[in-house]
Scaffold this active site. Structure first.
Site, PDB file in Angstrom:
ATOM      1  N   SER A 181       0.825  -1.208   0.000  1.00  0.00           N
ATOM      2  CA  SER A 181       0.000   0.000   0.000  1.00  0.00           C
ATOM      3  C   SER A 181       0.859   1.257   0.000  1.00  0.00           C
ATOM      4  O   SER A 181       1.929   1.302   0.627  1.00  0.00           O
ATOM      5  CB  SER A 181      -0.910   0.014   1.233  1.00  0.00           C
ATOM      6  N   GLN A 201       0.775  -0.617  -4.861  1.00  0.00           N
ATOM      7  CA  GLN A 201      -0.545  -0.013  -4.957  1.00  0.00           C
ATOM      8  C   GLN A 201      -0.422   1.496  -4.788  1.00  0.00           C
ATOM      9  O   GLN A 201       0.123   1.984  -3.789  1.00  0.00           O
ATOM     10  CB  GLN A 201      -1.472  -0.586  -3.885  1.00  0.00           C
ATOM     11  N   TYR A 203      -2.130   5.072  -4.248  1.00  0.00           N
ATOM     12  CA  TYR A 203      -3.171   6.058  -3.990  1.00  0.00           C
ATOM     13  C   TYR A 203      -2.682   7.335  -4.673  1.00  0.00           C
ATOM     14  O   TYR A 203      -1.760   7.987  -4.191  1.00  0.00           O
ATOM     15  CB  TYR A 203      -3.347   6.304  -2.491  1.00  0.00           C
ATOM     16  N   THR A 229      -5.536   2.346  -7.115  1.00  0.00           N
ATOM     17  CA  THR A 229      -6.826   2.260  -6.441  1.00  0.00           C
ATOM     18  C   THR A 229      -7.635   3.511  -6.755  1.00  0.00           C
ATOM     19  O   THR A 229      -7.186   4.630  -6.482  1.00  0.00           O
ATOM     20  CB  THR A 229      -6.645   2.113  -4.924  1.00  0.00           C
ATOM     21  N   ARG A 238     -16.705   5.641   8.365  1.00  0.00           N
ATOM     22  CA  ARG A 238     -16.336   4.430   9.091  1.00  0.00           C
ATOM     23  C   ARG A 238     -16.587   4.612  10.589  1.00  0.00           C
ATOM     24  O   ARG A 238     -15.731   5.132  11.326  1.00  0.00           O
ATOM     25  CB  ARG A 238     -14.871   4.082   8.823  1.00  0.00           C
ATOM     26  N   LYS A 314      -7.745  -0.888  -9.508  1.00  0.00           N
ATOM     27  CA  LYS A 314      -8.472  -1.557  -8.428  1.00  0.00           C
ATOM     28  C   LYS A 314      -9.641  -0.696  -7.958  1.00  0.00           C
ATOM     29  O   LYS A 314      -9.510   0.515  -7.811  1.00  0.00           O
ATOM     30  CB  LYS A 314      -7.521  -1.838  -7.263  1.00  0.00           C
ATOM     31  N   HIS A 338     -13.352  -2.413  -1.964  1.00  0.00           N
ATOM     32  CA  HIS A 338     -12.470  -2.029  -0.864  1.00  0.00           C
ATOM     33  C   HIS A 338     -12.848  -2.756   0.428  1.00  0.00           C
ATOM     34  O   HIS A 338     -12.758  -2.200   1.530  1.00  0.00           O
ATOM     35  CB  HIS A 338     -12.514  -0.515  -0.642  1.00  0.00           C
ATOM     36  N   ARG A 341     -15.352  -0.991   2.728  1.00  0.00           N
ATOM     37  CA  ARG A 341     -14.929   0.133   3.565  1.00  0.00           C
ATOM     38  C   ARG A 341     -15.319   1.495   3.004  1.00  0.00           C
ATOM     39  O   ARG A 341     -15.150   2.508   3.678  1.00  0.00           O
ATOM     40  CB  ARG A 341     -13.403   0.077   3.759  1.00  0.00           C
ATOM     41  N   SER A 370     -12.177  -8.641  -2.060  1.00  0.00           N
ATOM     42  CA  SER A 370     -13.315  -8.305  -1.178  1.00  0.00           C
ATOM     43  C   SER A 370     -14.189  -9.515  -0.882  1.00  0.00           C
ATOM     44  O   SER A 370     -15.047  -9.891  -1.678  1.00  0.00           O
ATOM     45  CB  SER A 370     -14.190  -7.176  -1.752  1.00  0.00           C
TER      46      SER A 370
END
Length: 442
Positions: A181, A201, A203, A229, A238, A314, A338, A341, A370
């Site tokens: 990540s 990954q 962001y 992503t 959340r 993703k 995700h 989430r 997932s």
């Protein structure tokens, strides 16, 4: 580790070897079943690990340990690991990993979607004996021992001080992939030095120079693919984290790749390690850069200019989105919500998978993320057209509970389960898993 003594004897009924003699000093046992065909006993009285060739042999190791009174210290199911983690982890750490958006209906839907499918095992195929199965697969040019990669989970320092490095080491040991990540607690370079088959990954931040720097660092460090992503331009609602007023990034956690990046550091008036105030400024700078609300399909062209690595996108659920990102240059899509989430009440990722495969499966790899919790789940996802799956929370629980040993246990449990179901369903390799292997329940 097991202390063993005795001799090997062939078991013609099972086609495996069994141990006859003493297992552990002072105890006499005769073993008839449940040992791997390649198990080699040490000299009497020595201590060695049981080593063999197939993932299913984890089962044999456990049963062999039982002869000496040993039982697994960790639960054997994903649900058991979650409960264990709930009881043992710091509440904020557990909430961050376990939590999902709002009422958590999407996370529940991800799991219940698998209940709508049933495997149709085929018999008398010769797929259950030692050496009868090949679980390996190639995805985006990456060869894996099984079609499994660990999903990118951020801020692993909440669970282990070197979480991402441990994940890299354990997955390398097992021959499967790992996806690092952007929101990691270990740097790209540290993970690259420890990893085997790993992807990065991204962001995508609100600064293309910084995004380009992340990607090029990953490529130099040995990443084999870039996973963008697109479902998290900002965090979902959340409640578990909100009830604890806990966002780890604001405490300087999960931003190691920013703090170590020359483009990011050039934006700071002073190095973040210089003082508490300098770190606060760095964190606030991160706040202004995380998430890119202007990102569009066409921006994938920038990514293609920055790297020659394969690109996966993703967070795709709609077949039209899949077509658009592949048209824009993506080599693969990861069907994912995700882990529930981001959007409460979203379609389950598994329910979205067949339509995405139908839309782009003939010109791009389709992966699934997932909801995977068992070996049968992996089979179902592959049968519906996924090339491989990303596996998330259970291994993170194992990591938090028992470090590398806990993560290894969680992953070996999934892989052994998958290996077993594959053979018992009549499949000798991944190519044999297709839509005819599953039926739908109405």
């Amino acid at each position: 580790m097991l202390r063993l003594s005795g001799r090997l004897r062939a078991d013609p009924l099972l086609g495996v070897r069994t141990v006859v003699g003493r297992v552990a000093p002072g105890r006499e046992h005769q073993v008839k079943r449940n040992l791997a065909s390649k198990l080699r006993l040490p000299r009497p009285g020595t201590t060695v690990p049981v080593v063999s060739g197939g993932f299913i042999d984890f089962q044999n190791e456990i049963y062999l340990g039982g002869l000496g009174g040993a039982t697994p210290e960790l639960p054997m199911t994903a649900a058991g690991l979650e409960q264990h983690a709930r009881e043992r982890l710091d509440p904020a750490a557990f909430a961050y990993v376990a939590g999902s958006a709002s009422a958590e209906r999407t996370a529940a839907a991800n799991r219940s979607a698998f209940d709508r499918y049933r495997i149709l095992p085929r018999m008398l195929r010769g797929t259950t004996g030692p050496g009868a199965r090949d679980l390996s697969v190639e995805v985006l040019g990456t060869r894996l021992a099984a079609p499994v990669l660990t999903a990118p989970i951020g801020v692993l320092e909440l669970l282990h001080e070197s979480g991402e490095v441990v994940a890299a080491e354990v997955t390398k040991e097992l021959g499967i992939g790992t996806v690092l990540s952007t929101a990691a607690s270990s740097t790209i370079e540290d993970v690259g030095a420890a990893a085997g088959a790993w992807w990065y990954q991204l962001y995508w931040p609100a600064d293309n120079d910084l995004a380009r720097s992340f990607v090029r660092r990953a490529e130099r460090a040995g990443a084999k693919a870039i996973v963008v992503t697109v479902d998290t331009p900002n965090l979902g609602w959340r409640p578990r984290d909100l009830e604890l007023a806990h966002l780890p990034f604001l405490h300087g956690k999960g931003i190691a790749n920013y703090l170590s990046d020359p483009v990011f550091r050039a934006k700071l008036p002073s190095p973040p390690e210089e003082s508490e105030e300098a770190m606060r400024v760095a964190i606030l700078t991160w706040v202004g850069l995380f998430g890119n609300h202007t990102l569009r399909h066409a921006d994938l062209a920038h990514l293609r200019e920055w790297t020659d690595l394969p690109i996966a996108v993703k967070g795709i659920l709609h077949p039209d989105d899949a077509r658009q990102v592949v048209d824009a240059g993506a080599d693969a899509v990861v069907v994912s919500n995700h882990g529930g989430r981001q959007v409460d009440g979203s379609v389950a990722a598994l329910d979205a998978l067949p339509a995405v495969v139908a839309a782009v499966g003939d010109r791009a790899d389709v992966l699934f993320d997932s909801g995977v919790r068992t070996g049968s789940d992996v089979i179902v996802a592959l049968a519906l057209g996924a090339k491989a799956v990303l596996y998330g929370r259970p291994w993170a629980y194992g990591l938090g509970i028992a470090g590398a040993a806990g993560m290894r246990h969680a992953l070996r449990s999934l892989l052994a389960d998958f290996d077993s179901v594959l053979g018992l369903s009549g499949c000798a390799d991944i190519a044999a898993v297709n839509r005819s292997l599953v039926s739908t329940v109405r």
